[in-house]
Design a protein around this motif. Structure first.
Motif, PDB file in Angstrom:
ATOM      1  N   ALA A 117       0.832  -1.205   0.000  1.00  0.00           N
ATOM      2  CA  ALA A 117       0.000   0.000   0.000  1.00  0.00           C
ATOM      3  C   ALA A 117       0.867   1.255   0.000  1.00  0.00           C
ATOM      4  CB  ALA A 117      -0.927  -0.002   1.213  1.00  0.00           C
ATOM      5  N   LEU A 118       1.983   1.228   0.723  1.00  0.00           N
ATOM      6  CA  LEU A 118       2.857   2.400   0.774  1.00  0.00           C
ATOM      7  C   LEU A 118       3.584   2.619  -0.542  1.00  0.00           C
ATOM      8  CD1 LEU A 118       4.358   2.031   4.362  1.00  0.00           C
ATOM      9  CD2 LEU A 118       2.494   3.517   3.604  1.00  0.00           C
ATOM     10  N   VAL A 119       3.991   1.546  -1.193  1.00  0.00           N
ATOM     11  CA  VAL A 119       4.633   1.693  -2.505  1.00  0.00           C
ATOM     12  C   VAL A 119       3.657   2.338  -3.485  1.00  0.00           C
ATOM     13  CG1 VAL A 119       5.588   0.449  -4.473  1.00  0.00           C
ATOM     14  CG2 VAL A 119       6.275  -0.192  -2.151  1.00  0.00           C
ATOM     15  N   ALA A 120       2.399   1.870  -3.481  1.00  0.00           N
ATOM     16  CA  ALA A 120       1.396   2.445  -4.379  1.00  0.00           C
ATOM     17  C   ALA A 120       1.110   3.906  -4.021  1.00  0.00           C
ATOM     18  CB  ALA A 120       0.113   1.619  -4.313  1.00  0.00           C
ATOM     19  N   ALA A 121       1.089   4.218  -2.721  1.00  0.00           N
ATOM     20  CA  ALA A 121       0.846   5.610  -2.309  1.00  0.00           C
ATOM     21  C   ALA A 121       1.952   6.521  -2.800  1.00  0.00           C
ATOM     22  CB  ALA A 121       0.740   5.683  -0.780  1.00  0.00           C
ATOM     23  N   ALA A 122       3.197   6.068  -2.707  1.00  0.00           N
ATOM     24  CA  ALA A 122       4.322   6.889  -3.164  1.00  0.00           C
ATOM     25  C   ALA A 122       4.293   7.075  -4.672  1.00  0.00           C
ATOM     26  CB  ALA A 122       5.640   6.251  -2.723  1.00  0.00           C
ATOM     27  N   GLU A 123       3.889   6.054  -5.411  1.00  0.00           N
ATOM     28  CA  GLU A 123       3.829   6.158  -6.869  1.00  0.00           C
ATOM     29  C   GLU A 123       2.737   7.118  -7.312  1.00  0.00           C
ATOM     30  OE1 GLU A 123       3.338   2.125  -8.142  1.00  0.00           O
ATOM     31  OE2 GLU A 123       5.501   1.728  -8.197  1.00  0.00           O
ATOM     32  N   ALA A 124       1.665   7.241  -6.497  1.00  0.00           N
ATOM     33  CA  ALA A 124       0.531   8.089  -6.880  1.00  0.00           C
ATOM     34  C   ALA A 124       0.731   9.550  -6.505  1.00  0.00           C
ATOM     35  CB  ALA A 124      -0.742   7.565  -6.217  1.00  0.00           C
ATOM     36  N   THR A 125       1.740   9.844  -5.675  1.00  0.00           N
ATOM     37  CA  THR A 125       1.930  11.196  -5.157  1.00  0.00           C
ATOM     38  C   THR A 125       3.373  11.637  -5.381  1.00  0.00           C
ATOM     39  OG1 THR A 125       2.484  10.332  -2.952  1.00  0.00           O
ATOM     40  CG2 THR A 125       0.166  10.854  -3.378  1.00  0.00           C
ATOM     41  N   ALA A 179      13.498  -6.446   7.859  1.00  0.00           N
ATOM     42  CA  ALA A 179      14.595  -5.646   7.301  1.00  0.00           C
ATOM     43  C   ALA A 179      14.556  -5.677   5.778  1.00  0.00           C
ATOM     44  CB  ALA A 179      15.931  -6.169   7.812  1.00  0.00           C
ATOM     45  N   ARG A 180      14.246  -6.853   5.206  1.00  0.00           N
ATOM     46  CA  ARG A 180      14.130  -6.944   3.743  1.00  0.00           C
ATOM     47  C   ARG A 180      12.996  -6.069   3.231  1.00  0.00           C
ATOM     48  NH1 ARG A 180      12.381 -12.579   1.027  1.00  0.00           N
ATOM     49  NH2 ARG A 180      10.524 -12.060   2.239  1.00  0.00           N
ATOM     50  N   GLU A 181      11.839  -6.100   3.902  1.00  0.00           N
ATOM     51  CA  GLU A 181      10.702  -5.276   3.490  1.00  0.00           C
ATOM     52  C   GLU A 181      11.053  -3.789   3.550  1.00  0.00           C
ATOM     53  OE1 GLU A 181       7.614  -6.268   2.489  1.00  0.00           O
ATOM     54  OE2 GLU A 181       8.108  -8.394   2.645  1.00  0.00           O
ATOM     55  N   VAL A 182      11.718  -3.389   4.620  1.00  0.00           N
ATOM     56  CA  VAL A 182      12.058  -1.980   4.805  1.00  0.00           C
ATOM     57  C   VAL A 182      13.027  -1.515   3.734  1.00  0.00           C
ATOM     58  CG1 VAL A 182      13.232  -0.345   6.342  1.00  0.00           C
ATOM     59  CG2 VAL A 182      11.575  -1.975   7.275  1.00  0.00           C
ATOM     60  N   THR A 183      14.061  -2.308   3.483  1.00  0.00           N
ATOM     61  CA  THR A 183      15.068  -1.919   2.495  1.00  0.00           C
ATOM     62  C   THR A 183      14.455  -1.762   1.106  1.00  0.00           C
ATOM     63  OG1 THR A 183      16.798  -3.043   3.754  1.00  0.00           O
ATOM     64  CG2 THR A 183      17.255  -2.580   1.439  1.00  0.00           C
ATOM     65  N   THR A 184      13.629  -2.721   0.711  1.00  0.00           N
ATOM     66  CA  THR A 184      13.017  -2.673  -0.611  1.00  0.00           C
ATOM     67  C   THR A 184      12.009  -1.530  -0.712  1.00  0.00           C
ATOM     68  OG1 THR A 184      13.287  -5.057  -0.898  1.00  0.00           O
ATOM     69  CG2 THR A 184      11.676  -3.960  -2.310  1.00  0.00           C
ATOM     70  N   THR A 185      11.176  -1.357   0.324  1.00  0.00           N
ATOM     71  CA  THR A 185      10.159  -0.308   0.292  1.00  0.00           C
ATOM     72  C   THR A 185      10.794   1.072   0.299  1.00  0.00           C
ATOM     73  OG1 THR A 185       8.617  -1.781   1.426  1.00  0.00           O
ATOM     74  CG2 THR A 185       8.077   0.562   1.405  1.00  0.00           C
ATOM     75  N   ALA A 186      11.876   1.242   1.060  1.00  0.00           N
ATOM     76  CA  ALA A 186      12.572   2.531   1.061  1.00  0.00           C
ATOM     77  C   ALA A 186      13.071   2.871  -0.333  1.00  0.00           C
ATOM     78  CB  ALA A 186      13.732   2.500   2.054  1.00  0.00           C
ATOM     79  N   ALA A 187      13.603   1.871  -1.043  1.00  0.00           N
ATOM     80  CA  ALA A 187      14.099   2.115  -2.399  1.00  0.00           C
ATOM     81  C   ALA A 187      12.953   2.416  -3.357  1.00  0.00           C
ATOM     82  CB  ALA A 187      14.901   0.911  -2.878  1.00  0.00           C
ATOM     83  N   LEU A 188      11.872   1.645  -3.279  1.00  0.00           N
ATOM     84  CA  LEU A 188      10.766   1.802  -4.222  1.00  0.00           C
ATOM     85  C   LEU A 188       9.959   3.080  -3.981  1.00  0.00           C
ATOM     86  CD1 LEU A 188       9.418  -1.867  -4.469  1.00  0.00           C
ATOM     87  CD2 LEU A 188      10.902  -0.657  -6.082  1.00  0.00           C
ATOM     88  N   THR A 189      10.040   3.636  -2.786  1.00  0.00           N
ATOM     89  CA  THR A 189       9.328   4.885  -2.494  1.00  0.00           C
ATOM     90  C   THR A 189      10.228   6.104  -2.636  1.00  0.00           C
ATOM     91  OG1 THR A 189       9.788   4.667  -0.121  1.00  0.00           O
ATOM     92  CG2 THR A 189       7.709   3.736  -0.934  1.00  0.00           C
ATOM     93  N   GLY A 190      11.404   5.928  -3.186  1.00  0.00           N
ATOM     94  CA  GLY A 190      12.298   7.054  -3.407  1.00  0.00           C
ATOM     95  C   GLY A 190      12.807   7.682  -2.126  1.00  0.00           C
ATOM     96  N   GLY A 191      12.988   6.860  -1.086  1.00  0.00           N
ATOM     97  CA  GLY A 191      13.502   7.377   0.169  1.00  0.00           C
ATOM     98  C   GLY A 191      12.489   8.143   0.991  1.00  0.00           C
TER      99      GLY A 191
END
Length: 291
Positions: A50-58, A79-91
């Motif tokens: 949900a957070l990845v999609a939110a970052a892509e929409a805004t 830790a894996r989820e956090v690392t990947t989500t941080a990258a996919l949401t542009g920090g």
């Protein structure tokens, strides 16, 4: 110097579709929210997709968890989820952690519901291992992930004083299966205790303080609203209900003044509202931004 305000909306309602979710997130951005948050409860949105999609929409808001139930998570997998989500949401990711408190969700998921001390122990383990793994430090092209820890008990507040960039207060007390709200005086005691824990931890800079606002109502008759609400908290008078820090009821001007007072008295500068109040609360954001 007073900290600048930040405002977040916690998206509890599951998305009906990808398009509907993206539209809601864009609307939060239009209304001026600084952070789009997702909880960690069964029957609500799965946090990380949900957070990845939110970052892509805004483009502007940060995105975060509010808060992850540490009991649901293995630290290495998180830790894996956090690392990947941080990258996919542009920090833009902010990570919120808590102990978890809903026994029924643990039972549905087949995960042991530990006693309070055990849940705090696990939260401490998760926070510590995330730091050791480097998942919060960021990487090449990705900034560090701020850590929020939420709770009111002494052990959780001590943990937040040592590790958190943001400390979140719920304004409620969980006793077994029931919840009671904290009066302004009780919350002041919790914040004072936390400041003592920060001092003992030797922090060079205080954490940002967050408060979850449970009810928002714009009305010319706050007393009538409080009278209607009183069956939910029969141990409080109408006057006490209107004085609760987690309640924002009154005119837009009056609510804005209340938030200025909360910042001055307690040091809260980061406020979260629930998604059903997203539209109602927006004029308060606009008014405070104008000041």
């Amino acid at each position: 110097m007073e900290s600048p305000f930040r405002f977040a909306v916690n998206m509890l309602k599951e998305p009906g579709s990808g398009g509907e979710w993206r539209s809601r997130c864009r609307r939060a951005e239009e209304l001026g929210y600084d952070v789009i948050l997702v909880p960690d409860h069964l029957g609500m949105p799965a946090p990380f997709p949900a957070l990845v999609a939110a970052a892509e929409a805004t483009t502007r808001p940060r995105v975060g968890t509010f808060v992850l139930n540490a009991g649901f998570w293995n630290p290495a997998l998180l830790a894996r989820e956090v690392t990947t989500t941080a990258a996919l949401t542009g920090g833009r990711l902010e990570l919120g952690l808590g102990t978890g408190y809903v026994r029924a969700e643990h039972e549905r998921a087949g995960i042991p519901f530990l006693p309070p001390g055990g849940r705090v122990d696990h939260l401490a383990r998760v926070a510590g291992e995330l730091e050791l793994s480097g998942a919060l430090k960021g990487g090449e092209g990705t900034p560090a992930v701020p850590l929020l820890i939420g709770g009111n008990g002494d052990r959780v507040l001590r943990l937040a004083a040592r590790h958190a960039d943001v400390t979140a207060f719920s304004g409620g007390r969980f006793t077994g299966e029931s919840v009671t709200v904290l009066t302004a005086e009780e919350l002041a005691g919790r914040v004072a205790a936390y400041r003592g824990f920060e001092e003992a931890a030797g922090r060079t800079a205080p954490a940002e303080l967050n408060l979850l606002i449970q009810r928002v109502a714009v009305t010319e008759d706050p007393a009538a609203w409080a009278a209607d609400f009183r069956p939910s908290a029969p141990y409080l008078t109408v006057e006490q209900i209107l004085g609760l820090p987690i309640v924002a009821v009154g005119t837009v001007d009056g609510i804005a003044e209340r938030f200025l007072a909360l910042r001055e008295r307690f040091g809260f500068s980061y406020f979260t509202v629930l998604d059903d109040a997203m539209e109602t609360f927006a004029p308060v954001i606009a008014l405070l931004r104008g000041r």
